[in-house]
Scaffold this motif. Sequence first.
Motif, PDB file in Angstrom:
ATOM      1  N   ARG A  86       9.262 -20.061  45.965  1.00 54.15           N
ATOM      2  CA  ARG A  86       8.989 -20.901  47.142  1.00 54.15           C
ATOM      3  C   ARG A  86       8.006 -22.008  46.816  1.00 54.15           C
ATOM      4  O   ARG A  86       7.185 -21.898  45.905  1.00 54.15           O
ATOM      5  CB  ARG A  86       8.442 -20.047  48.282  1.00 54.15           C
ATOM      6  CG  ARG A  86       9.343 -18.898  48.708  1.00 54.15           C
ATOM      7  CD  ARG A  86       8.688 -18.037  49.770  1.00 54.15           C
ATOM      8  NE  ARG A  86       8.429 -18.818  50.982  1.00 54.15           N
ATOM      9  CZ  ARG A  86       7.588 -18.441  51.940  1.00 54.15           C
ATOM     10  NH1 ARG A  86       6.885 -17.324  51.799  1.00 54.15           N
ATOM     11  NH2 ARG A  86       7.426 -19.183  53.018  1.00 54.15           N
ATOM     12  N   LEU A 141      20.763 -18.290  45.353  1.00 54.74           N
ATOM     13  CA  LEU A 141      20.485 -16.901  45.707  1.00 54.74           C
ATOM     14  C   LEU A 141      21.791 -16.128  45.851  1.00 54.74           C
ATOM     15  O   LEU A 141      22.819 -16.698  46.216  1.00 54.74           O
ATOM     16  CB  LEU A 141      19.700 -16.835  47.019  1.00 54.74           C
ATOM     17  CG  LEU A 141      18.225 -17.243  46.948  1.00 54.74           C
ATOM     18  CD1 LEU A 141      17.658 -17.404  48.356  1.00 54.74           C
ATOM     19  CD2 LEU A 141      17.419 -16.198  46.165  1.00 54.74           C
ATOM     20  N   THR A 200      13.152 -18.410  53.695  1.00 55.26           N
ATOM     21  CA  THR A 200      14.032 -18.173  52.551  1.00 55.26           C
ATOM     22  C   THR A 200      13.288 -17.372  51.489  1.00 55.26           C
ATOM     23  O   THR A 200      12.156 -17.684  51.125  1.00 55.26           O
ATOM     24  CB  THR A 200      14.523 -19.505  51.953  1.00 55.26           C
ATOM     25  OG1 THR A 200      15.090 -20.297  52.989  1.00 55.26           O
ATOM     26  CG2 THR A 200      15.583 -19.256  50.892  1.00 55.26           C
ATOM     27  N   SER A 229      11.123 -24.767  41.687  1.00 54.92           N
ATOM     28  CA  SER A 229      12.361 -24.067  42.027  1.00 54.92           C
ATOM     29  C   SER A 229      12.276 -23.441  43.407  1.00 54.92           C
ATOM     30  O   SER A 229      12.767 -22.330  43.652  1.00 54.92           O
ATOM     31  CB  SER A 229      12.697 -22.986  40.979  1.00 54.92           C
ATOM     32  OG  SER A 229      14.054 -22.626  41.055  1.00 54.92           O
ATOM     33  N   SER A 260      14.621 -26.294  48.912  1.00 58.60           N
ATOM     34  CA  SER A 260      16.052 -26.544  48.749  1.00 58.60           C
ATOM     35  C   SER A 260      16.782 -26.477  50.086  1.00 58.60           C
ATOM     36  O   SER A 260      17.576 -27.361  50.435  1.00 58.60           O
ATOM     37  CB  SER A 260      16.637 -25.524  47.769  1.00 58.60           C
ATOM     38  OG  SER A 260      18.013 -25.747  47.568  1.00 58.60           O
ATOM     39  N   ASN A 307      13.023 -22.289  46.867  1.00 62.78           N
ATOM     40  CA  ASN A 307      14.204 -22.075  47.703  1.00 62.78           C
ATOM     41  C   ASN A 307      14.013 -22.649  49.100  1.00 62.78           C
ATOM     42  O   ASN A 307      14.969 -23.131  49.716  1.00 62.78           O
ATOM     43  CB  ASN A 307      14.512 -20.576  47.799  1.00 62.78           C
ATOM     44  CG  ASN A 307      14.994 -20.015  46.478  1.00 62.78           C
ATOM     45  OD1 ASN A 307      15.672 -20.679  45.714  1.00 62.78           O
ATOM     46  ND2 ASN A 307      14.619 -18.769  46.196  1.00 62.78           N
ATOM     47  N   ASP A 308      12.773 -22.569  49.612  1.00 60.39           N
ATOM     48  CA  ASP A 308      12.507 -23.135  50.935  1.00 60.39           C
ATOM     49  C   ASP A 308      12.670 -24.655  50.921  1.00 60.39           C
ATOM     50  O   ASP A 308      13.222 -25.245  51.858  1.00 60.39           O
ATOM     51  CB  ASP A 308      11.112 -22.729  51.432  1.00 60.39           C
ATOM     52  CG  ASP A 308       9.997 -22.964  50.410  1.00 60.39           C
ATOM     53  OD1 ASP A 308      10.292 -23.381  49.266  1.00 60.39           O
ATOM     54  OD2 ASP A 308       8.818 -22.720  50.758  1.00 60.39           O
ATOM     55  N   SER A 317      19.447 -20.251  39.995  1.00 59.61           N
ATOM     56  CA  SER A 317      18.795 -21.491  40.420  1.00 59.61           C
ATOM     57  C   SER A 317      19.270 -22.730  39.668  1.00 59.61           C
ATOM     58  O   SER A 317      18.840 -23.841  39.985  1.00 59.61           O
ATOM     59  CB  SER A 317      17.274 -21.366  40.274  1.00 59.61           C
ATOM     60  OG  SER A 317      16.742 -20.604  41.340  1.00 59.61           O
ATOM     61  N   THR A 355      20.705 -22.866  46.947  1.00 60.92           N
ATOM     62  CA  THR A 355      19.614 -22.279  46.184  1.00 60.92           C
ATOM     63  C   THR A 355      20.056 -21.520  44.939  1.00 60.92           C
ATOM     64  O   THR A 355      19.310 -21.426  43.965  1.00 60.92           O
ATOM     65  CB  THR A 355      18.820 -21.297  47.065  1.00 60.92           C
ATOM     66  OG1 THR A 355      19.726 -20.258  47.507  1.00 60.92           O
ATOM     67  CG2 THR A 355      18.239 -22.012  48.278  1.00 60.92           C
ATOM     68  N   LYS A 383      20.408 -25.517  41.780  1.00 63.09           N
ATOM     69  CA  LYS A 383      19.539 -26.564  42.327  1.00 63.09           C
ATOM     70  C   LYS A 383      19.699 -27.899  41.604  1.00 63.09           C
ATOM     71  O   LYS A 383      19.260 -28.944  42.111  1.00 63.09           O
ATOM     72  CB  LYS A 383      18.080 -26.112  42.288  1.00 63.09           C
ATOM     73  CG  LYS A 383      17.791 -24.905  43.175  1.00 63.09           C
ATOM     74  CD  LYS A 383      16.297 -24.597  43.208  1.00 63.09           C
ATOM     75  CE  LYS A 383      15.985 -23.433  44.126  1.00 63.09           C
ATOM     76  NZ  LYS A 383      16.130 -22.126  43.484  1.00 63.09           N
TER      77      LYS A 383
END
Length: 389
Positions: free
Chosen positions: A104, A169, A100, A126, A131, A128-129, A66, A167, A69
């Motif tokens: 979240r 990931l 994602t 942080s 982002s 991810n959705d 992450s 993200t 980001k």
Amino acid sequence: MGRRCVVLFSITLLLFLSNAREASEIAPLAIPAPPGLAAKSYLLVDYNTGKIIAEKEPDLRLEPASLTKMMTAYIVSFQIRHGGLKPDDLVLISSNAHKTIGSRTFVEPGSRVTVRDLMYGLVVQSGNDASVALAEHIGGSEAGFVSMMNEMAGRLGMTSTLFANSTGLPVEGGGPDSHYSTARDLAILARAVIRDHPRHYQLYSVEEFTYNNIKQKNRNTLLLHDPSVDGIKTGHTSAAGYCLVASAKRGDMRLISVLLGARNEQQRGTESLRILNYGFRFYETIRLTESNKQLGNVKVWGGELDDVAIAVADDFYVTLQTGQSKSLVREFKVSDDLVAPISVGQKLGMLNYMLGNKLVAELPLVALKPVEEGGFLTRTADSFKRLFK
């Protein structure tokens, strides 16, 4: 008469008054080696100077998780700064962003969320959705946004970084060469975040954020344990391990640490704090010059004015071992044959900073004001004076 360029003056001034003789006779104790940190890679850098204070495998390519980001947020801030985006703009949340996996913000598909709230979700939680939603809104698709991320990485000089998503990931079906960075490159990015977008950098110090009635705390636990720490980002995947980019400011010194591949969350925090404390204990940031602050006047021949004020055009910092600043010496080197006209910003000489026999900095001295050519009588009189000076 041939060109003459001699030193008008060479002022040697101890910046901090002390017994110079004793200082030169007593050698300082050697700085201990940096602590060995339990991490695959780390780097400690002075924000103001870019000097690397400590490092271990700084160019080792690793998954940034992450920490990715930071670049996502940097692009958002860049778009806002340049008018392509506003904090109150509404972003339509796609089903792709909503589903994602990982950490979240819990944005709902089909809803419209402000860029501001998504930035809080991205940086503090942080998410991810959040982002992916921002990436799709700015780039048209996450893939389009990723191309912007990689272009910006090139602009910033991040030569060993490749982004595959917004993200961090793991890339499905991808190997270690599909999404990677280094401690050195991530330090470059962290410096850019702080330098280029200082207002948005304040988001990284926010300890918690609530969205959709769900309160989440910032995963950077150093914000709670050390008041000098004000950012910036954590990361974790099974492949990357536990990662942390941290920044702390004590007095006039700001340090940035990058730690990659720790074994657990607690370790990434304690090890990052160890290396930050090492830097603050044994080094200091010294501002040698202040932008356009007058340092003196030098003689000008044949001008409407007899002299001109000189300065260094920019702030200039150096990183020194603690206590070395007491032995800094500065030397002004300017020609004694400056003739009008002189323009603002014209280079007139050099300002050197010495530490023993070592040249620490060599800075151009420039004119603060213009000096126009004088009248006929002034120029004639000064021409004769120059012959016999």
